[in-house]
Motif scaffolding. Structure first.
Motif, PDB file in Angstrom:
ATOM      1  N   ASN A  84       0.826  -1.197   0.000  1.00  0.00           N
ATOM      2  CA  ASN A  84       0.000   0.000   0.000  1.00  0.00           C
ATOM      3  C   ASN A  84       0.865   1.254   0.000  1.00  0.00           C
ATOM      4  O   ASN A  84       0.564   2.233  -0.678  1.00  0.00           O
ATOM      5  CB  ASN A  84      -0.934   0.014   1.218  1.00  0.00           C
ATOM      6  CG  ASN A  84      -2.056  -0.999   1.081  1.00  0.00           C
ATOM      7  OD1 ASN A  84      -2.416  -1.368  -0.030  1.00  0.00           O
ATOM      8  ND2 ASN A  84      -2.604  -1.440   2.191  1.00  0.00           N
ATOM      9  N   ARG A  85       1.944   1.222   0.772  1.00  0.00           N
ATOM     10  CA  ARG A  85       2.852   2.359   0.833  1.00  0.00           C
ATOM     11  C   ARG A  85       3.526   2.574  -0.520  1.00  0.00           C
ATOM     12  O   ARG A  85       3.664   3.709  -0.986  1.00  0.00           O
ATOM     13  CB  ARG A  85       3.890   2.132   1.932  1.00  0.00           C
ATOM     14  CG  ARG A  85       4.228   3.373   2.698  1.00  0.00           C
ATOM     15  CD  ARG A  85       5.002   3.165   3.958  1.00  0.00           C
ATOM     16  NE  ARG A  85       6.066   2.191   3.881  1.00  0.00           N
ATOM     17  CZ  ARG A  85       6.111   1.090   4.624  1.00  0.00           C
ATOM     18  NH1 ARG A  85       5.130   0.812   5.460  1.00  0.00           N
ATOM     19  NH2 ARG A  85       7.121   0.254   4.529  1.00  0.00           N
ATOM     20  N   THR A  86       3.924   1.467  -1.152  1.00  0.00           N
ATOM     21  CA  THR A  86       4.553   1.563  -2.473  1.00  0.00           C
ATOM     22  C   THR A  86       3.603   2.185  -3.482  1.00  0.00           C
ATOM     23  O   THR A  86       3.997   3.045  -4.275  1.00  0.00           O
ATOM     24  CB  THR A  86       4.994   0.164  -2.953  1.00  0.00           C
ATOM     25  OG1 THR A  86       5.992  -0.344  -2.068  1.00  0.00           O
ATOM     26  CG2 THR A  86       5.568   0.233  -4.364  1.00  0.00           C
ATOM     27  N   ASN A  87       2.339   1.750  -3.458  1.00  0.00           N
ATOM     28  CA  ASN A  87       1.340   2.328  -4.358  1.00  0.00           C
ATOM     29  C   ASN A  87       1.195   3.825  -4.142  1.00  0.00           C
ATOM     30  O   ASN A  87       1.119   4.606  -5.101  1.00  0.00           O
ATOM     31  CB  ASN A  87      -0.015   1.648  -4.161  1.00  0.00           C
ATOM     32  CG  ASN A  87      -0.124   0.335  -4.911  1.00  0.00           C
ATOM     33  OD1 ASN A  87       0.600   0.116  -5.884  1.00  0.00           O
ATOM     34  ND2 ASN A  87      -0.995  -0.532  -4.474  1.00  0.00           N
ATOM     35  N   LYS A  88       1.162   4.242  -2.877  1.00  0.00           N
ATOM     36  CA  LYS A  88       1.001   5.663  -2.573  1.00  0.00           C
ATOM     37  C   LYS A  88       2.225   6.467  -3.005  1.00  0.00           C
ATOM     38  O   LYS A  88       2.099   7.590  -3.514  1.00  0.00           O
ATOM     39  CB  LYS A  88       0.738   5.851  -1.076  1.00  0.00           C
ATOM     40  CG  LYS A  88      -0.647   5.375  -0.646  1.00  0.00           C
ATOM     41  CD  LYS A  88      -0.853   5.507   0.853  1.00  0.00           C
ATOM     42  CE  LYS A  88      -2.229   5.004   1.261  1.00  0.00           C
ATOM     43  NZ  LYS A  88      -2.429   5.043   2.737  1.00  0.00           N
ATOM     44  N   GLU A 110       1.929   6.786  -6.714  1.00  0.00           N
ATOM     45  CA  GLU A 110       0.865   7.730  -7.049  1.00  0.00           C
ATOM     46  C   GLU A 110       1.366   9.167  -6.920  1.00  0.00           C
ATOM     47  O   GLU A 110       1.123  10.013  -7.785  1.00  0.00           O
ATOM     48  CB  GLU A 110      -0.341   7.506  -6.134  1.00  0.00           C
ATOM     49  CG  GLU A 110      -1.155   6.275  -6.480  1.00  0.00           C
ATOM     50  CD  GLU A 110      -2.228   5.989  -5.440  1.00  0.00           C
ATOM     51  OE1 GLU A 110      -2.370   6.801  -4.506  1.00  0.00           O
ATOM     52  OE2 GLU A 110      -2.925   4.974  -5.567  1.00  0.00           O
ATOM     53  N   LEU A 111       2.065   9.436  -5.809  1.00  0.00           N
ATOM     54  CA  LEU A 111       2.593  10.782  -5.590  1.00  0.00           C
ATOM     55  C   LEU A 111       3.629  11.157  -6.645  1.00  0.00           C
ATOM     56  O   LEU A 111       3.621  12.275  -7.177  1.00  0.00           O
ATOM     57  CB  LEU A 111       3.220  10.868  -4.192  1.00  0.00           C
ATOM     58  CG  LEU A 111       2.236  10.939  -3.024  1.00  0.00           C
ATOM     59  CD1 LEU A 111       2.960  10.700  -1.697  1.00  0.00           C
ATOM     60  CD2 LEU A 111       1.547  12.295  -2.990  1.00  0.00           C
ATOM     61  N   TYR A 139       3.870  12.618   4.767  1.00  0.00           N
ATOM     62  CA  TYR A 139       2.585  12.315   4.139  1.00  0.00           C
ATOM     63  C   TYR A 139       2.105  10.904   4.487  1.00  0.00           C
ATOM     64  O   TYR A 139       0.921  10.677   4.742  1.00  0.00           O
ATOM     65  CB  TYR A 139       2.690  12.470   2.626  1.00  0.00           C
ATOM     66  CG  TYR A 139       1.393  12.201   1.902  1.00  0.00           C
ATOM     67  CD1 TYR A 139       0.412  13.182   1.791  1.00  0.00           C
ATOM     68  CD2 TYR A 139       1.139  10.950   1.320  1.00  0.00           C
ATOM     69  CE1 TYR A 139      -0.784  12.926   1.137  1.00  0.00           C
ATOM     70  CE2 TYR A 139      -0.053  10.690   0.669  1.00  0.00           C
ATOM     71  CZ  TYR A 139      -1.012  11.685   0.579  1.00  0.00           C
ATOM     72  OH  TYR A 139      -2.192  11.421  -0.059  1.00  0.00           O
ATOM     73  N   LEU A 140       3.044   9.955   4.519  1.00  0.00           N
ATOM     74  CA  LEU A 140       2.676   8.556   4.749  1.00  0.00           C
ATOM     75  C   LEU A 140       2.709   8.166   6.226  1.00  0.00           C
ATOM     76  O   LEU A 140       2.349   7.045   6.583  1.00  0.00           O
ATOM     77  CB  LEU A 140       3.603   7.639   3.940  1.00  0.00           C
ATOM     78  CG  LEU A 140       3.505   7.803   2.414  1.00  0.00           C
ATOM     79  CD1 LEU A 140       4.553   6.970   1.717  1.00  0.00           C
ATOM     80  CD2 LEU A 140       2.112   7.420   1.924  1.00  0.00           C
ATOM     81  N   TYR A 195       2.356  -0.334  -9.586  1.00  0.00           N
ATOM     82  CA  TYR A 195       1.291   0.620  -9.281  1.00  0.00           C
ATOM     83  C   TYR A 195      -0.067  -0.099  -9.335  1.00  0.00           C
ATOM     84  O   TYR A 195      -0.451  -0.641 -10.357  1.00  0.00           O
ATOM     85  CB  TYR A 195       1.353   1.741 -10.314  1.00  0.00           C
ATOM     86  CG  TYR A 195       0.439   2.902 -10.099  1.00  0.00           C
ATOM     87  CD1 TYR A 195       0.464   3.617  -8.920  1.00  0.00           C
ATOM     88  CD2 TYR A 195      -0.429   3.304 -11.098  1.00  0.00           C
ATOM     89  CE1 TYR A 195      -0.373   4.709  -8.734  1.00  0.00           C
ATOM     90  CE2 TYR A 195      -1.270   4.390 -10.925  1.00  0.00           C
ATOM     91  CZ  TYR A 195      -1.238   5.090  -9.740  1.00  0.00           C
ATOM     92  OH  TYR A 195      -2.071   6.163  -9.560  1.00  0.00           O
ATOM     93  N   HIS A 196      -0.780  -0.155  -8.175  1.00  0.00           N
ATOM     94  CA  HIS A 196      -2.052  -0.881  -8.066  1.00  0.00           C
ATOM     95  C   HIS A 196      -1.871  -2.372  -8.404  1.00  0.00           C
ATOM     96  O   HIS A 196      -2.701  -2.975  -9.095  1.00  0.00           O
ATOM     97  CB  HIS A 196      -3.115  -0.272  -8.988  1.00  0.00           C
ATOM     98  CG  HIS A 196      -3.579   1.081  -8.557  1.00  0.00           C
ATOM     99  ND1 HIS A 196      -4.106   2.004  -9.431  1.00  0.00           N
ATOM    100  CD2 HIS A 196      -3.593   1.680  -7.335  1.00  0.00           C
ATOM    101  CE1 HIS A 196      -4.417   3.109  -8.765  1.00  0.00           C
ATOM    102  NE2 HIS A 196      -4.122   2.937  -7.492  1.00  0.00           N
TER     103      HIS A 196
END
Length: 248
Positions: free
Chosen positions: A3-7, A10-11, A26-27, A68-69
């Motif tokens: 989940n952290r990698t995805n975020k 995304e950023l 942010y995380l 990503y996702h």
């Protein structure tokens, strides 16, 4: 961490370049933790570290797009395998969902032929199966690791398949599915002529985006496989075009 990698991705997709301290804030984790995450992404060639910042290497890099996702894409790929049977010949174009489809097929089948214009996919599943891989010729785009240009049309004209699996960079009610690269979009069109029907594999967030190049494949697209977060208005719109929407 997924989940952290995805975020993080995304950023970086949005900002292109961001400070490590900003990511940590942010995380809600320490800078030490963020640096470990970034080290892992850098080792995969997805990002670069420079002077306290993280920079996305390329939005065309398939490794980055797979990460990503990832969980949604893996489920979409698994659902798509239900359309494929032992002994089939299928076409798969470049893209992260498509790469995961090819990879998942190696776990479920022994005898398939995959026709693709993606050098990445050919390499991604190398050694994982005894599939016959037919790599179409063309101009090699280094970032996306895909073949494009008029030679793709010449090579693919020697084949005809039931299913052609494609990805997309976006969907808009006015122009339909789209790509952000003209030459890759044309390669998809050229390959589409040699398929009975097209199946689009994409995460639901692509329905809030739009590429600059329409694929113009409305009559050929029969099925869209996506995640359950797709807005119901898009499902209805696609159904009205006689396109089946399968959600996971």
């Amino acid at each position: 961490m997924k989940n952290r990698t995805n975020k993080i991705l995304e950023l970086l997709t949005s900002e292109k370049r961001i400070e490590v301290s900003q990511l940590a804030e942010y995380l809600g984790v320490s800078q030490v933790t963020i640096r470990k995450d970034l080290d892992a992404l850098e080792a995969k060639g997805i990002i670069k570290r420079e002077h306290g910042h993280a920079v996305l290497c390329s939005t065309d890099d398939i490794n980055g797009r797979i990460a990503y996702h990832y969980e949604e894409k893996k489920k979409i790929a698994l659902k798509a395998t239900e359309l494929v049977h032992e002994g089939d010949t299928i076409m798969i174009e470049s893209g992260s969902c498509c790469a995961l489809l090819a990879d998942t097929l190696t776990q479920l089948h022994k005898d398939l032929t995959i026709i693709t214009n993606s050098a990445f996919i050919a390499e991604y599943i190398r050694g994982k199966s005894n599939f016959q891989i037919i790599l179409l010729g063309g101009i090699y785009q280094q970032d996306s690791q895909v073949m494009v240009g008029p030679m793709v049309q010449e090579c693919v004209s020697n084949f005809f398949v039931d299913y052609f699996f494609i990805g997309t960079d976006g969907y808009d009610s006015r122009i339909g599915f789209s790509n952000r690269d003209q030459m890759r979009a044309q390669a998809v069109r050229d390959m589409s002529h040699q398929a009975e029907q097209i199946i689009v594999l994409t995460e639901s967030n692509k329905f809030s985006k739009r590429g600059v190049v329409p694929l113009n494949l409305k009559d050929k697209i029969k099925t869209v496989i996506t995640d359950h977060s797709i807005d119901s208005s898009y499902v209805q719109e696609l159904n009205n075009q006689n396109i089946q929407v399968i959600t996971i």
